[in-house]
Write a protein that holds these residues in place. Sequence first.
Motif, short mmCIF file in Angstrom:
data_model
loop_
_atom_site.label_atom_id
_atom_site.label_comp_id
_atom_site.label_asym_id
_atom_site.label_seq_id
_atom_site.Cartn_x
_atom_site.Cartn_y
_atom_site.Cartn_z
N ALA A 208 0.76 -0.89 0.01
CA ALA A 208 -0.11 -0.01 -0.26
C ALA A 208 0.69 1.20 0.07
N SER A 209 2.21 0.78 -0.33
CA SER A 209 3.41 2.25 -0.46
C SER A 209 3.13 2.78 -1.22
N ALA A 210 2.44 2.28 -2.39
CA ALA A 210 2.39 3.03 -3.69
C ALA A 210 1.09 3.73 -3.89
N SER A 211 1.18 4.25 -3.94
CA SER A 211 -0.45 6.10 -4.22
C SER A 211 -1.39 5.21 -5.42
N GLY A 212 -2.97 5.05 -4.85
CA GLY A 212 -3.95 5.13 -5.77
C GLY A 212 -5.06 3.92 -5.01
N LEU A 213 -4.34 3.78 -3.21
CA LEU A 213 -6.42 2.98 -2.48
C LEU A 213 -6.66 4.38 -1.78
N GLU A 214 -7.59 4.15 -2.07
CA GLU A 214 -8.51 5.48 -1.16
C GLU A 214 -10.14 4.64 -0.87
N VAL A 215 -10.32 4.69 0.31
CA VAL A 215 -11.23 4.53 1.32
C VAL A 215 -12.14 5.50 1.30
N LEU A 216 -13.48 5.06 1.28
CA LEU A 216 -14.83 6.12 1.45
C LEU A 216 -14.99 6.02 3.12
N SER A 217 -14.77 7.48 3.23
CA SER A 217 -15.60 7.41 4.86
C SER A 217 -16.77 7.66 5.37
N ARG A 218 -17.25 7.28 6.77
CA ARG A 218 -18.45 7.45 6.47
C ARG A 218 -19.32 8.39 6.11
#
Length: 317
Positions: A208-218
């Motif tokens: 996950a040290s490569a950019s691109g992952l995004e998480v949807l917050s509440r």
Amino acid sequence: MHSPIPTLDIARFVSPSSPRDRAAFVAELGAAYREWGFAGIRNHGIAQATIDAAYAVFKEFFALPEAVKCKYHVPGGGGARGYTPFGVETAKGAQHFDLKEFWHIGREIPDDSGYRPVMPPNLWPAEVPGFREHGYGLYQALDALGARVLSALALHIGLPGDWFADKTDSGNSILRPIHYPPITAEDVPNVRAGAHEDINLITLLVGASASGLEVLSRQGQWVPLTADADTIVVNIGDMLQRLTNHVYPSTTHRVVNPRGEEARKPRYSVPFFLHPNPDFLIDVLPSTVTPANPSRYLEPITAQGYLEQRLREIKLK
């Protein structure tokens, strides 16, 4: 971690300085998962050399000619083992396939195991020396780390620390090396991984040290999650969400396309999807049912039944 999502030191759980510190770790981890469904784990004990060796053989495999890679594709196998080509997997409800290809390594079990009908033997590419050694070595290391995370989560919701042990010891868990090829066309409608939730109990992500992952917050905002190189990101899957009556939420996440020159570079990541034993019955835990959180599921379902249902939804079956 450059994100509001917490990173915690699991050494405080495995070899704590005091019982109080161990209890504090359990409380902090549980709180992170209740809020985000995601947390970073550092001091996880997996040597960087183990991770680097696995990544090296995975990259070597993905660099092979397409015809060679496709020798290891199993038609009708739902991607359970071996190679899944580019352009197959599609996030649930998405119109366009993900921009990725991947390989699946599963648990090594005896041929006379009762689970063999739903857990086929692994395939190993003869063209890549060391693939089996380094790939399965990383599988085993992440399996052990996942057991520690599950132990802490069990304690957080009032279960014995070893509650998951005999329910995951033959789990249909998967190590998935992923290659996202360079994006050469402009304004493609596809993304590297469409918005989705994971199927399993927990996912451990190496890379996950490569950019691109995004998480949807509440609050409905996409939060970028880029971890430090020594951090493994661990998130809740739908099976654990269901088992805990949504006390631990399975949070929507995606991998977005980079912009400019970054889009011309490949991206690699290696998630480990930790599953229960195929015959484990996913039924809401009584301790997670309260007047404020009544049971959301009337009928239990086996882990294998749930897996097959979800694989059809994402077009792997």
